[in-house]
Motif scaffolding. Structure first.
Motif, PDB file in Angstrom:
ATOM      1  N   GLN A  14       0.822  -1.201   0.000  1.00  0.00           N
ATOM      2  CA  GLN A  14       0.000   0.000   0.000  1.00  0.00           C
ATOM      3  C   GLN A  14       0.862   1.258   0.000  1.00  0.00           C
ATOM      4  O   GLN A  14       0.588   2.220  -0.733  1.00  0.00           O
ATOM      5  CB  GLN A  14      -0.924   0.003   1.215  1.00  0.00           C
ATOM      6  CG  GLN A  14      -1.991  -1.079   1.188  1.00  0.00           C
ATOM      7  CD  GLN A  14      -2.800  -1.109   2.466  1.00  0.00           C
ATOM      8  OE1 GLN A  14      -3.259  -0.075   2.953  1.00  0.00           O
ATOM      9  NE2 GLN A  14      -2.964  -2.285   3.028  1.00  0.00           N
ATOM     10  N   ALA A  15       1.898   1.265   0.823  1.00  0.00           N
ATOM     11  CA  ALA A  15       2.778   2.426   0.889  1.00  0.00           C
ATOM     12  C   ALA A  15       3.552   2.592  -0.414  1.00  0.00           C
ATOM     13  O   ALA A  15       3.778   3.716  -0.885  1.00  0.00           O
ATOM     14  CB  ALA A  15       3.742   2.296   2.068  1.00  0.00           C
ATOM     15  N   THR A  17       2.515   1.725  -3.448  1.00  0.00           N
ATOM     16  CA  THR A  17       1.602   2.258  -4.461  1.00  0.00           C
ATOM     17  C   THR A  17       1.397   3.751  -4.274  1.00  0.00           C
ATOM     18  O   THR A  17       1.401   4.522  -5.245  1.00  0.00           O
ATOM     19  CB  THR A  17       0.261   1.515  -4.400  1.00  0.00           C
ATOM     20  OG1 THR A  17       0.468   0.140  -4.772  1.00  0.00           O
ATOM     21  CG2 THR A  17      -0.762   2.133  -5.347  1.00  0.00           C
ATOM     22  N   ALA A  18       1.231   4.176  -3.022  1.00  0.00           N
ATOM     23  CA  ALA A  18       1.075   5.608  -2.752  1.00  0.00           C
ATOM     24  C   ALA A  18       2.315   6.383  -3.182  1.00  0.00           C
ATOM     25  O   ALA A  18       2.218   7.492  -3.724  1.00  0.00           O
ATOM     26  CB  ALA A  18       0.801   5.828  -1.263  1.00  0.00           C
ATOM     27  N   GLN A  21       2.746   6.569  -7.132  1.00  0.00           N
ATOM     28  CA  GLN A  21       1.728   7.413  -7.750  1.00  0.00           C
ATOM     29  C   GLN A  21       2.194   8.863  -7.820  1.00  0.00           C
ATOM     30  O   GLN A  21       1.848   9.594  -8.751  1.00  0.00           O
ATOM     31  CB  GLN A  21       0.421   7.321  -6.967  1.00  0.00           C
ATOM     32  CG  GLN A  21      -0.439   6.127  -7.341  1.00  0.00           C
ATOM     33  CD  GLN A  21      -1.791   6.153  -6.656  1.00  0.00           C
ATOM     34  OE1 GLN A  21      -1.911   5.857  -5.476  1.00  0.00           O
ATOM     35  NE2 GLN A  21      -2.804   6.510  -7.410  1.00  0.00           N
ATOM     36  N   GLU A  22       3.001   9.266  -6.838  1.00  0.00           N
ATOM     37  CA  GLU A  22       3.526  10.632  -6.842  1.00  0.00           C
ATOM     38  C   GLU A  22       4.480  10.864  -8.014  1.00  0.00           C
ATOM     39  O   GLU A  22       4.737  12.005  -8.385  1.00  0.00           O
ATOM     40  CB  GLU A  22       4.229  10.940  -5.520  1.00  0.00           C
ATOM     41  CG  GLU A  22       3.296  11.008  -4.323  1.00  0.00           C
ATOM     42  CD  GLU A  22       3.959  11.620  -3.108  1.00  0.00           C
ATOM     43  OE1 GLU A  22       5.032  12.260  -3.273  1.00  0.00           O
ATOM     44  OE2 GLU A  22       3.413  11.463  -2.002  1.00  0.00           O
ATOM     45  N   HIS A  32       3.243  -0.328 -13.192  1.00  0.00           N
ATOM     46  CA  HIS A  32       2.968  -0.547 -11.771  1.00  0.00           C
ATOM     47  C   HIS A  32       3.020  -2.040 -11.449  1.00  0.00           C
ATOM     48  O   HIS A  32       3.599  -2.451 -10.433  1.00  0.00           O
ATOM     49  CB  HIS A  32       1.606   0.023 -11.390  1.00  0.00           C
ATOM     50  CG  HIS A  32       1.254  -0.190  -9.952  1.00  0.00           C
ATOM     51  ND1 HIS A  32       0.537  -1.295  -9.518  1.00  0.00           N
ATOM     52  CD2 HIS A  32       1.535   0.540  -8.836  1.00  0.00           C
ATOM     53  CE1 HIS A  32       0.385  -1.235  -8.219  1.00  0.00           C
ATOM     54  NE2 HIS A  32       0.986  -0.134  -7.767  1.00  0.00           N
ATOM     55  N   ALA A  68       8.479   9.333  -0.063  1.00  0.00           N
ATOM     56  CA  ALA A  68       7.029   9.197  -0.122  1.00  0.00           C
ATOM     57  C   ALA A  68       6.586   7.869   0.478  1.00  0.00           C
ATOM     58  O   ALA A  68       5.549   7.793   1.160  1.00  0.00           O
ATOM     59  CB  ALA A  68       6.551   9.312  -1.562  1.00  0.00           C
ATOM     60  N   ALA A  72       4.149   7.468   3.669  1.00  0.00           N
ATOM     61  CA  ALA A  72       2.900   6.727   3.563  1.00  0.00           C
ATOM     62  C   ALA A  72       2.837   5.604   4.593  1.00  0.00           C
ATOM     63  O   ALA A  72       1.791   5.383   5.226  1.00  0.00           O
ATOM     64  CB  ALA A  72       2.750   6.158   2.148  1.00  0.00           C
ATOM     65  N   TYR A  73       3.940   4.905   4.776  1.00  0.00           N
ATOM     66  CA  TYR A  73       3.960   3.824   5.763  1.00  0.00           C
ATOM     67  C   TYR A  73       3.767   4.392   7.166  1.00  0.00           C
ATOM     68  O   TYR A  73       3.041   3.827   7.984  1.00  0.00           O
ATOM     69  CB  TYR A  73       5.273   3.047   5.681  1.00  0.00           C
ATOM     70  CG  TYR A  73       5.180   1.666   6.304  1.00  0.00           C
ATOM     71  CD1 TYR A  73       4.981   0.539   5.509  1.00  0.00           C
ATOM     72  CD2 TYR A  73       5.280   1.476   7.674  1.00  0.00           C
ATOM     73  CE1 TYR A  73       4.891  -0.730   6.070  1.00  0.00           C
ATOM     74  CE2 TYR A  73       5.188   0.224   8.242  1.00  0.00           C
ATOM     75  CZ  TYR A  73       4.997  -0.876   7.429  1.00  0.00           C
ATOM     76  OH  TYR A  73       4.891  -2.125   7.994  1.00  0.00           O
ATOM     77  N   ARG A  75       2.085   7.022   7.968  1.00  0.00           N
ATOM     78  CA  ARG A  75       0.667   7.366   8.141  1.00  0.00           C
ATOM     79  C   ARG A  75      -0.164   6.127   8.473  1.00  0.00           C
ATOM     80  O   ARG A  75      -1.074   6.174   9.305  1.00  0.00           O
ATOM     81  CB  ARG A  75       0.132   8.039   6.881  1.00  0.00           C
ATOM     82  CG  ARG A  75       0.643   9.459   6.666  1.00  0.00           C
ATOM     83  CD  ARG A  75      -0.174  10.192   5.613  1.00  0.00           C
ATOM     84  NE  ARG A  75      -0.126   9.541   4.313  1.00  0.00           N
ATOM     85  CZ  ARG A  75       0.790   9.775   3.396  1.00  0.00           C
ATOM     86  NH1 ARG A  75       1.781  10.626   3.635  1.00  0.00           N
ATOM     87  NH2 ARG A  75       0.755   9.158   2.223  1.00  0.00           N
TER      88      ARG A  75
END
Length: 222
Positions: A14-15, A17-18, A21-22, A32, A68, A72-73, A75
């Motif tokens: 998940q982290a 992918t976030a 995406q940036e 991806h 990033a 993300a991780y 968060r």
């Protein structure tokens, strides 16, 4: 940590992918899918090394993606998405209670590792915690963190007295390259038994909770 003592629950993916995406890599695209396959194959490796491979020749993009990813991780951890592998804390406490030295290592940056430890209330659980930057920056599959753990703790006078436990092929390679006597793969994370054995695992365990018993049997055998 993640996958061995800390339940991953897909947070790395998940982290990732976030993060990408940036940089314009959208989920569902061929790029991806290709990059995610590499992330899965290299679980346990230093994350900056992974991004350097994915954005080969573009250090700025690799650094951006890595920052990033860590953000993300972090968060996800702050949102309560971080849980221990059942029995992991008790296993570490048992090992230390038996007089063993325990070091927790990670492929994450120090800020992320500290966030995980704080979220779980594990700040003082182990004798030492290490991230790639604490051991020269290369991370796994190099033996650096394992050997740094030995040098910092002075807990053994022979590398064969070291036991390494992890859920990834890179964990196994790191342990074997360091000369550890026990290199135990666990099945609570990224890679299966075949992959762990192919990478040099001396044992494969259901989870880290089986490690104290394995070490006790190994010592009794000697």
């Amino acid at each position: 940590m993640a996958g061995t003592t800390v339940a991953d629950d897909g947070l790395v993916e998940q982290a990732f992918t976030a993060a990408v995406q940036e940089l314009g890599v959208a989920p569902g695209t061929a790029r991806h899918t290709e990059q995610l396959a590499h992330v899965r194959a290299t679980m346990g490796e230093s994350k900056i090394s992974v991004f350097r491979h994915l954005f080969a020749g573009d250090e700025e993009s690799a650094q951006h993606a890595n920052a990033a990813f860590e953000s993300a991780y972090g968060r996800l951890v702050a949102d309560g998405r971080c849980e221990p592998v059942p029995g992991a804390r008790e296993a570490v406490e048992q090992l230390r209670g038996e007089g063993r030295t325990v070091v927790l290592t990670t492929g994450f940056a120090r800020v992320t590792q500290d966030a995980i430890l704080a979220a779980l209330g594990w700040t003082d659980l182990a004798d030492l915690t290490l991230c790639p930057a604490d051991a020269g920056g290369r991370g796994r599959p190099y033996p650096d963190m394992v050997l740094t753990a030995l040098l910092r703790t002075r807990a053994a006078d022979d590398v064969r007295q070291i036991a390494v436990a992890g859920d990834t092929s890179h964990d196994m390679r790191s342990g074997t390259r360091a000369g550890a006597g026990v290199v135990a793969g666990v099945l609570t994370g990224a890679h299966d038994e075949a992959a762990l054995l192919a990478a040099g695992a001396t044992h494969v365990l259901g989870s880290v909770t089986e490690l104290p018993g394995l070490l006790a049997r190994a010592e009794a055998g000697r």
